[in-house]
Design an enzyme around this catalytic site. Sequence first.
Site, short mmCIF file in Angstrom:
data_model
loop_
_atom_site.label_atom_id
_atom_site.label_comp_id
_atom_site.label_asym_id
_atom_site.label_seq_id
_atom_site.Cartn_x
_atom_site.Cartn_y
_atom_site.Cartn_z
N SER A 125 0.91 -1.16 0.19
CA SER A 125 -0.06 0.08 0.10
C SER A 125 0.91 1.10 0.02
CB SER A 125 -0.87 -0.07 1.33
OG SER A 125 -1.46 1.17 1.44
N TYR A 150 -2.55 -0.68 10.79
CA TYR A 150 -2.68 -1.38 9.63
C TYR A 150 -1.31 -0.92 8.36
CZ TYR A 150 -3.79 -1.51 4.40
OH TYR A 150 -3.90 -1.66 3.15
N LYS A 154 1.85 -3.14 6.76
CA LYS A 154 2.21 -3.37 5.43
C LYS A 154 3.92 -3.12 5.18
CE LYS A 154 -1.53 -4.35 3.58
NZ LYS A 154 -1.69 -5.70 2.99
N ARG A 232 -5.85 12.25 -3.52
CA ARG A 232 -5.38 10.83 -3.78
C ARG A 232 -5.36 10.55 -5.16
NH1 ARG A 232 -4.78 12.24 0.75
NH2 ARG A 232 -5.32 11.23 2.48
#
Length: 339
Positions: A125, A150, A154, A232
């Site tokens: 990610s 989270y 990764k 984004r």
Amino acid sequence: MKVLVTGGLGFIGSHTVVELQNKGFEVVIIDDLSNSSIDVLEGITAITGKTPIFEKLDLKDKLKVETFFNAHKDIVGVIHFAASKAVGESVEKPLLYYENNLNTLIYMLKSVLGLQASNFIFSSSCTVYGQADAMPILENAPVKPAESPYGNTKQIGEEIIKDTCKVNDNFNAISLRYFNPVGAHESAKIGELPLGVPQNLVPFITQTAAGLREQLSVFGDDYPTPDGTCIRDYIHVVDLAKAHVIALQRLIDKTNASNYEVFNIGTGKGSSVLEVIKSFEKVSGEKLNYKIAPRRAGDITKAYADTSKSNNELGWKAELTLDDAMRSAWNWEKKIRNL
């Protein structure tokens, strides 16, 4: 050639299974159905005309993982999606995320090393970059301290894979750092199925338009961006799925430059929250009920990819637009709500 896809009934996993089967791969799916539905199998079959092998299995059960691999020694590659992925939940339940995302990865790697063909694609990610110092973000940008458990899973996951590659010359891995996957298959037979209140922008938009949610909150309009909202890199899930097939083929064909590689998977273009809303309104003809709300803790101002490495070295490029993604997401929402 037989390929294992863990979390293969999830949003990105199911679209990747479709692309793999369309390329002639035999696919085995492992999924524990904790965040997905068995109905997705029907959608995959309807699109491709072929039903993948499915095993309901909890990857936290080390013995069951070993048993599975003993029965499938002819697997030529693994694409590992299975993981918990809600940022907010990870802050509240860190141990659940570390157990689910790291233990399962370790058990997978141990088993993959026993295969004749040790090819591994990791679902990573852009969260590993945090708030990057420069835009667009290159693969060699510094990995910042994670904003959430989270994100940390990764980062640690990539480190575990990299360390495994260092001492196993025959083990080949690619980490694909996704930006923001959106959209659905053009057939509207598979798409994003969030359980409960959506954590991501696009399903919240489509659910608001469908009447499931009263109003969409836009968190902050005072960021240092052209319209004040966060930016984004929204990548169509079908483009993202195709990147996995190309990355796996790279390892099978042994055209990788080293036995551990990292690629950004995005469009290379940033879109603001308000631009996403405008795109949805344009392609759907629906007026969206939204309000400006206070900033949300942990949100970074902007993140979009430099995709030159994935374009040039991987030979992959995003082809679908934000409008394509919003149109397909709305068609999928209408289908599951019978609108």
